[in-house]
Design a protein around this motif. Structure first.
Motif, short mmCIF file in Angstrom:
data_model
loop_
_atom_site.label_atom_id
_atom_site.label_comp_id
_atom_site.label_asym_id
_atom_site.label_seq_id
_atom_site.Cartn_x
_atom_site.Cartn_y
_atom_site.Cartn_z
N GLU A 30 0.83 -1.21 0.00
CA GLU A 30 0.00 0.00 0.00
C GLU A 30 0.86 1.26 0.00
OE1 GLU A 30 -2.77 2.99 0.19
OE2 GLU A 30 -2.86 0.96 -0.63
N ILE A 31 1.96 1.27 0.73
CA ILE A 31 2.85 2.42 0.71
C ILE A 31 3.43 2.61 -0.69
CG2 ILE A 31 5.07 3.29 1.56
CD1 ILE A 31 4.35 2.07 4.28
N ASP A 32 3.84 1.52 -1.32
CA ASP A 32 4.34 1.61 -2.69
C ASP A 32 3.27 2.11 -3.65
OD1 ASP A 32 6.78 0.70 -1.86
OD2 ASP A 32 6.58 -1.32 -2.69
N ARG A 33 2.06 1.56 -3.52
CA ARG A 33 0.97 1.94 -4.42
C ARG A 33 0.66 3.43 -4.27
NH1 ARG A 33 -3.58 3.90 -4.50
NH2 ARG A 33 -3.61 4.01 -2.21
N HIS A 34 0.57 3.90 -3.05
CA HIS A 34 0.19 5.30 -2.83
C HIS A 34 1.24 6.25 -3.39
CE1 HIS A 34 -1.49 8.81 -0.83
NE2 HIS A 34 -0.25 9.10 -0.44
N ASN A 35 2.50 5.95 -3.19
CA ASN A 35 3.56 6.88 -3.58
C ASN A 35 3.95 6.77 -5.06
OD1 ASN A 35 4.40 8.36 -1.05
ND2 ASN A 35 4.44 6.26 -0.34
N ALA A 36 3.54 5.68 -5.71
CA ALA A 36 3.89 5.50 -7.12
C ALA A 36 3.35 6.62 -8.00
CB ALA A 36 3.36 4.15 -7.62
N GLN A 37 2.23 7.22 -7.61
CA GLN A 37 1.61 8.27 -8.42
C GLN A 37 2.46 9.55 -8.50
OE1 GLN A 37 -2.05 9.95 -6.50
NE2 GLN A 37 -1.38 8.80 -4.68
N PHE A 38 3.43 9.68 -7.56
CA PHE A 38 4.23 10.90 -7.51
C PHE A 38 5.65 10.73 -8.06
CE2 PHE A 38 1.47 10.97 -3.60
CZ PHE A 38 0.52 11.83 -4.12
N VAL A 39 6.06 9.50 -8.29
CA VAL A 39 7.47 9.24 -8.57
C VAL A 39 7.93 9.89 -9.88
CG1 VAL A 39 9.16 7.44 -9.09
CG2 VAL A 39 7.57 7.15 -7.19
N ALA A 40 7.17 9.75 -10.93
CA ALA A 40 7.62 10.25 -12.24
C ALA A 40 7.89 11.74 -12.21
CB ALA A 40 6.58 9.90 -13.31
N ALA A 41 7.02 12.50 -11.54
CA ALA A 41 7.15 13.96 -11.55
C ALA A 41 7.98 14.50 -10.40
CB ALA A 41 5.76 14.60 -11.51
N ASN A 42 8.14 13.72 -9.31
CA ASN A 42 8.74 14.29 -8.11
C ASN A 42 9.45 13.22 -7.27
OD1 ASN A 42 9.37 16.40 -6.40
ND2 ASN A 42 7.36 16.52 -5.44
N ARG A 43 10.31 12.45 -7.92
CA ARG A 43 10.98 11.34 -7.24
C ARG A 43 11.77 11.80 -6.01
NH1 ARG A 43 12.87 6.14 -7.69
NH2 ARG A 43 11.67 5.79 -9.59
N GLY A 44 12.41 12.97 -6.10
CA GLY A 44 13.23 13.43 -4.99
C GLY A 44 12.44 13.56 -3.70
N ASP A 45 11.21 14.10 -3.80
CA ASP A 45 10.41 14.26 -2.59
C ASP A 45 9.88 12.91 -2.09
OD1 ASP A 45 10.72 16.88 -1.97
OD2 ASP A 45 8.69 17.52 -2.49
#
Length: 406
Positions: free
Chosen positions: A13-28
Motif C-alpha cells: 500500500e505504501i508503494d501503491r500510494h507513492n507510485a503516483q508521484f514518482v515520475a514527476a517528483n521522485r526526490g520528494d
C-alpha cells in the motif's frame, strides 16, 4: 491476518500510494521514505491512507459513532497551528485540509487520539506507554469535543488559551510579513541560491504554465513576479508537486497538487462531487472555507498541465504547532482540550455553512459523544492503534524500502 501478511499489505500500500508521484517528483518521494523511517509517529503522519484502509473494517462500539461530519481527514496532532485569519485575528485551528471529506466523525477523533499516544512516545514522556498516564489527555480532548460541538463557535485565540497552544498563537502573531519575503526572495525574485534546499527552479515551459495559471487566478491587478518549485516540505504531503508564486503585492501563493482524499478509501461517495466541482483542488479549498470562520480569501484551485492544484496564501503569520514542545505530561494535558475544541468547532461550522447543499445533522454526533463509555472506547482504540502502527513501522522499516517505480 498473520504478521507476514500484514507487513506485505502495508508495504504494497505504501508503494501503491507513492507510485503516483514518482515520475514527476521522485526526490520528494525519497525524502518521504527517509522521514517516515524516523519513528512510528512520523510513519503515522505519512500514511493516512493506511489508517483509512483499516477504518473500513474497524467498527466502533458506541451507538451513533458512525454519524457523519465534514472531516479535515488528517487531524493528527502536528496538523494544527496558528494563523492570522482574514478577519485580522490570530487563531489556533486545524491547518491542513488535503484529505478533507465527509465521513464518520469518530474517525477524526480516532486519528487525533492515536497521534497523542504516538507523539507522547516520540517525545519520550515519562509513562507514555502507560494508559493510566496518557489516557486522561485523550479523555480531555474527547470531552472538549463533546462539550463544544453544539456551543456557539468561539475561535481559539491568545485571550482564551494557555500553555503551548497560547505560545503558538503568540509566536504566529509576532511573525512579520517581511520575514517570509526575506527568507525566500531577493530583489523581486525567489532566491534559489540562498534557499537551495527548499526551492528549485522550473523548466521554462513549466515556469510559463505555472505563471499563467497564477496570473489567471489573481487577475491583472496583481502581477506575478516569479514562480518556483517548493521541495522537501511536510511529511504526508511529500511527493505532491508544490509551487510558490511571488506577487507584486508581496504575497507568496502556494499551489499544492491535489489528489483524491484518503478518506474515500473507507467512505467513497459521502461528499457529492458536485459540491467541489469534480475538482480535488476545489474540494480542499471548500474544506478550508467550511472549517474556518474567516478563511483565506485567496484560497481556490486551478489546473496546470492536467494536474489539479489547491491554491492559498503562504501566510507570513502562520506558526506550526510544534509537537516537540509537548515535553511533559502536564503540557500534553493542557493542550489536549484545545485540540478537541478546534476539531468540534470545525465540524459544527462546516455543517452550518453547507447546510443547504450537504445536510449534516450534528445531533447524532452529540448523542454518540455522550454515550457511556465513549471516552474509554476512544482511549482503548488509541493505544491499540498506536501499537499496530509501531508494529507496522518496525516491520516495514526492517524490509527493503525503496521508492516505487512510476
Amino acid at each position: 491476518m498473520n504478521t507476514i501478511q500484514r507487513t506485505g499489505l502495508v508495504a504494497a500500500e505504501i508503494d501503491r500510494h507513492n507510485a503516483q508521484f514518482v515520475a514527476a517528483n521522485r526526490g520528494d518521494v525519497e525524502r518521504k521514505i527517509e522521514k517516515i523511517k524516523a519513528s512510528p509517529f512520523q510513519f503515522y503522519r505519512g500514511t493516512a491512507h493506511l489508517f483509512y484502509h483499516d477504518m473500513r473494517t474497524s467498527t466502533p462500539d458506541s451507538t451513533g459513532a458512525l454519524a457523519a461530519a465534514w472531516l479535515c481527514g488528517d487531524a493528527h496532532i502536528a496538523n494544527f497551528g496558528s494563523v492570522l485569519d482574514s478577519g485580522d485575528k490570530q487563531v489556533f485551528a486545524i491547518g491542513d485540509f488535503d484529505e478533507g471529506y465527509v465521513g464518520p466523525f469518530i474517525w477524526e477523533l480516532r486519528r487525533l487520539a492515536a497521534s497523542l499516544v504516538l507523539a507522547a512516545r516520540d517525545n519520550k514522556l515519562p509513562g507514555a506507554d502507560d494508559p493510566v498516564v496518557i489516557a486522561p489527555a485523550i479523555h480531555a480532548m474527547a470531552a472538549a469535543y463533546r462539550d463544544t460541538i453544539l456551543q456557539p463557535y468561539a475561535q481559539l485565540a491568545e485571550d482564551n488559551t494557555s500553555g503551548v497552544v497560547r505560545d503558538t498563537i503568540v509566536a504566529g502573531a509576532e511573525n512579520k510579513p517581511g520575514k517570509l519575503l526575506k527568507k525566500y526572495t531577493e530583489a523581486g525574485r525567489f532566491n534559489l541560491q540562498k534557499k537551495k534546499d527548499d526551492l528549485a527552479p522550473l523548466q521554462p515551459a513549466r515556469h510559463q504554465a505555472v505563471a499563467a495559471a497564477v496570473a489567471a487566478h489573481v487577475g491583472a491587478s496583481n502581477r506575478v513576479l516569479d514562480v518556483c518549485q517548493r521541495v522537501g516540505a511536510g511529511v504526508g504531503s511529500l511527493g505532491k508537486l508544490r509551487y510558490y508564486a511571488l506577487l507584486e503585492t508581496g504575497v507568496i501563493l502556494e499551489l499544492k497538487q491535489a489528489t483524491q482524499s484518503a478518506v474515500t478509501i473507507a467512505a467513497d461517495g459521502m461528499l457529492p462531487p458536485a459540491i467541489y466541482q469534480h475538482h480535488e483542488g476545489c474540494r480542499i479549498a471548500r474544506t478550508e472555507w467550511a472549517h474556518m470562520v474567516n478563511p483565506d480569501p485567496l484560497s481556490s484551485y486551478t489546473t496546470i498541465e492536467g494536474v489539479a492544484f489547491y491554491v492559498h496564501e503562504k501566510s507570513p503569520r502562520q506558526e506550526d504547532f510544534e509537537v516537540k514542545d509537548l515535553d511533559s505530561v502536564p503540557k500534553l494535558m493542557e493542550a489536549a482540550p484545545y485540540l478537541g475544541r478546534a476539531v468540534a468547532t470545525a465540524h459544527a461550522l462546516a455543517a452550518a455553512t453547507y447546510r443547504a447543499a450537504l445536510p449534516i445533522d450534528m445531533a447524532p454526533v452529540v448523542d454518540a459523544a455522550n454515550t457511556a463509555g465513549f471516552l474509554d472506547e476512544l482511549a482503548d482504540f488509541a493505544f491499540g492503534y498506536a501499537a499496530q502502527t509501531e508494529r507496522d513501522w518496525a516491520a516495514w522499516k526492517a524490509a527493503p524500502a525503496t521508492p516505487p517505480a512510476a
